[in-house]
Write a protein that holds these residues in place. Structure first.
Motif, PDB file in Angstrom:
ATOM      1  N   THR A   4      -0.872   2.736   2.109  1.00 11.58           N
ATOM      2  CA  THR A   4      -2.207   2.591   1.869  1.00 11.58           C
ATOM      3  C   THR A   4      -2.931   1.988   3.174  1.00 11.58           C
ATOM      4  O   THR A   4      -2.383   1.228   3.957  1.00 11.58           O
ATOM      5  CB  THR A   4      -2.566   1.712   0.579  1.00 11.58           C
ATOM      6  OG1 THR A   4      -2.488   0.584   0.924  1.00 11.58           O
ATOM      7  CG2 THR A   4      -1.759   2.361  -0.483  1.00 11.58           C
ATOM      8  N   VAL A  37      -1.372   9.788  -2.437  1.00 10.22           N
ATOM      9  CA  VAL A  37      -3.080  10.224  -2.283  1.00 10.22           C
ATOM     10  C   VAL A  37      -3.680   8.920  -2.268  1.00 10.22           C
ATOM     11  O   VAL A  37      -3.179   7.794  -2.427  1.00 10.22           O
ATOM     12  CB  VAL A  37      -3.135  11.218  -3.646  1.00 10.22           C
ATOM     13  CG1 VAL A  37      -2.485  12.541  -3.325  1.00 10.22           C
ATOM     14  CG2 VAL A  37      -2.690  10.458  -4.834  1.00 10.22           C
ATOM     15  N   THR A  38      -5.084   9.301  -2.294  1.00 10.46           N
ATOM     16  CA  THR A  38      -5.868   8.181  -2.576  1.00 10.46           C
ATOM     17  C   THR A  38      -6.226   7.990  -3.992  1.00 10.46           C
ATOM     18  O   THR A  38      -5.862   8.904  -4.860  1.00 10.46           O
ATOM     19  CB  THR A  38      -7.258   8.121  -1.605  1.00 10.46           C
ATOM     20  OG1 THR A  38      -7.778   6.599  -1.693  1.00 10.46           O
ATOM     21  CG2 THR A  38      -8.079   9.019  -1.767  1.00 10.46           C
TER      22      THR A  38
HETATM   23  P1  IMP Z   1      -6.055   4.140   0.055  1.00 10.97           P
HETATM   24  O1  IMP Z   1      -6.680   5.185   0.015  1.00 10.97           O
HETATM   25  O2  IMP Z   1      -6.040   2.945   0.814  1.00 10.97           O
HETATM   26  O3  IMP Z   1      -5.160   3.626  -1.355  1.00 10.97           O
HETATM   27  O4  IMP Z   1      -4.502   4.916   0.789  1.00 10.97           O
HETATM   28  C1  IMP Z   1      -3.777   5.928   0.109  1.00 10.97           C
HETATM   29  C2  IMP Z   1      -3.623   7.042   1.243  1.00 10.97           C
HETATM   30  O5  IMP Z   1      -4.536   7.941   1.622  1.00 10.97           O
HETATM   31  C3  IMP Z   1      -2.758   6.545   2.663  1.00 10.97           C
HETATM   32  O6  IMP Z   1      -1.957   7.493   3.164  1.00 10.97           O
HETATM   33  C4  IMP Z   1      -4.087   6.562   3.456  1.00 10.97           C
HETATM   34  O7  IMP Z   1      -3.722   6.384   4.886  1.00 10.97           O
HETATM   35  C5  IMP Z   1      -4.854   7.752   2.982  1.00 10.97           C
HETATM   36  N1  IMP Z   1      -6.032   7.557   3.328  1.00 10.97           N
HETATM   37  C6  IMP Z   1      -7.175   7.005   2.729  1.00 10.97           C
HETATM   38  N2  IMP Z   1      -8.424   7.106   3.139  1.00 10.97           N
HETATM   39  C7  IMP Z   1      -8.158   7.798   4.077  1.00 10.97           C
HETATM   40  C8  IMP Z   1      -9.112   8.684   5.236  1.00 10.97           C
HETATM   41  O8  IMP Z   1     -10.476   8.457   5.081  1.00 10.97           O
HETATM   42  N3  IMP Z   1      -8.626   9.279   6.132  1.00 10.97           N
HETATM   43  C9  IMP Z   1      -7.204   9.640   6.263  1.00 10.97           C
HETATM   44  N4  IMP Z   1      -6.395   9.163   5.335  1.00 10.97           N
HETATM   45  C10 IMP Z   1      -6.736   8.347   4.233  1.00 10.97           C
END
Ligand code: IMP
Length: 422
Positions: free
Chosen positions: A127, A236-237
């Motif tokens: 994340t 995923v996010t």
């Molecule tokens: P989180 O959103 O920080 O929980 O991250 C979850 C996953 O989504 C991770 O693999 C992040 O690298 C990816 N991620 C979240 N937001 C973005 C974005 O805006 N661009 C690319 N990857 C993202």
């Protein structure tokens, strides 16, 4: 085209900032509807190069109102830092509005995000560490604090104490010391004083703009394959990054939408863990990363790079019912002797053309490629279809067929005007 949604078609970083910046020139209202400072939208214009995370990329149009909608997870400290940064570069931020209903990212959400991801060990998600997942967990559990709560200091202090009492065991389980409620409340209330001019009920503003037929741009963040329901779960996010999720988080009914634009890069990239069938582990992947400066806008992490995956892209195109495609960074493909596009997967000896929902299945998928002749001519100066080399035209035309939607914009450079409009 009163209400236009702009959503990513792969795993993020497709260049949505550039497309939104272009559309926002004529917009009256630009709304972020989901996610938080885990996003990073790069905008290059006459005033320079900017990376915004929470503030809509429409902020560079001083005539537009820019709303951080109810579906967004807001970290007030990061929002103030972003406002300061834009202010220092003389960008007018008076048009920003922050919904009272948006949830607050608290310091314990960030601690939990990092500790939980680490504890997953080899199943870690990678994340951004911005606390977004734990904020949405608390929202669904109904122990979230919202931006509007900060406008009533006594109530905010009381709610925070209540929440911390409920979260004590969860925090202790991952080794996070019980936060000191009063100090945390002091910090947030200080930030709230600074943010107060921007905080408001945003729904009346949205309703009025829609009723009057104003130009509204809905600014998607992340991308469809990072969507909680339709992405590569659990990699995923924690928000819904589709057009539907964006409408929900912005407060606009689906029937009001007039156009949905899917943004795709001319190749693929992914940051963080999770399946990526067309990922390249060779010199070509390294070359794409270096010429494309494929390092995260939010975390600086090197992005994984690979060929265009049209199976994954079509999954997004169908779910979102894209009626137009913005294809970005075509200029970066100049100079490759040949290009590949994944048109189907081989799964256990059989050919499939859908995007499997289980990551374990996706991990077994081998891409089936079509090969295209490359081109040597630089395309950055192209402004019309006829300016593109025939091999680039053939590549774009094939992607349109595979994605089942017409390409309407082609990015050929970083600057706003470096675009071909069809
Ligand atoms: P989180 O959103 O920080 O929980 O991250 C979850 C996953 O989504 C991770 O693999 C992040 O690298 C990816 N991620 C979240 N937001 C973005 C974005 O805006 N661009 C690319 N990857 C993202």
């Amino acid at each position: 085209m009163p209400v236009t949604a702009v959503v990513g078609g792969h795993w993020g970083d497709e260049g949505k900032g550039k497309v939104i910046n272009l559309l926002a020139r004529d917009a009256d209202l630009v709304i972020r509807g989901h996610g938080g400072a885990n996003a990073g939208h790069t905008v290059v214009n006459e005033q320079g190069r900017f990376a915004v995370h929470l503030i809509p990329a429409g902020i560079f149009n001083p005539r537009a109102l820019c709303i951080i909608g109810p579906g967004v997870a807001v970290h007030p400290g990061l929002l103030v830092a972003e406002l300061d940064e834009l202010g220092a570069r003389e960008i007018d931020t008076a048009g920003l509005r922050v919904s009272t209903a948006a949830h607050l990212v608290m310091p314990y959400h960030q601690s939990l995000d990092r500790a939980e991801d680490e504890a997953r060990e080899e199943r870690r998600l990678g994340t951004t560490g911005r606390g977004i997942g734990p904020t949405y967990v608390d929202k669904a559990r109904r122990v979230g604090l919202r931006v509007g709560d900060m406008l009533n200091p006594a109530m905010f202090r009381e709610k925070l104490r209540f929440v911390l009492d409920r979260k004590y065991h969860e925090l202790a389980a991952v080794g996070v010391a019980r936060p000191e409620a009063d100090a945390m409340a002091d910090e947030y209330l200080r930030l709230a004083e600074r943010l107060e001019p921007y905080i408001t009920e945003t729904q009346p503003l949205v309703d009025e703009a829609v009723a009057r037929g104003r130009q509204v741009v809905l600014e998607g963040a992340h991308a469809t394959l990072l969507d909680l329901d339709h992405g590569t779960y659990p990699y995923v996010t924690s928000s819904n990054c589709t057009v539907a999720g964006l409408l929900q988080g912005s407060g606009i009914g689906p029937r009001r939408l007039t156009r949905a634009i899917g943004v795709y890069k001319a190749y693929c990239s992914r940051v963080g863990e999770g399946p990526f069938p067309t990922e390249l582990f060779d010199a070509t992947g390294d070359r794409i990363r270096e010429i494309g400066h494929e390092y995260g806008t939010t975390t600086g992490r090197p992005r994984r790079c690979g060929w265009f995956d049209a199976v994954a892209g079509r999954h997004a195109s169908r779910i979102n019912a894209f009626d137009g495609i913005a294809l970005t960074r075509l200029d970066l493909l100049t100079g490759f002797p040949e290009l590949r596009v994944c048109v189907a997967y081989e799964l256990d000896g059989a050919q499939i053309d859908y995007f499997p929902s289980q990551v374990e299945t996706l991990d077994r998928c081998q891409p089936i490629y079509e090969t295209f002749a490359g081109w040597e001519e630089p395309v950055t100066g192209a402004r019309g279809w006829a300016d593109l080399p025939p091999n680039a035209q053939a590549y774009v035309r094939r992607l349109e067929v595979l994605l089942e939607a017409p390409v309407q914009l082609i990015g050929v450079g970083e600057a706003r005007e470096e675009i071909v409009q069809l």
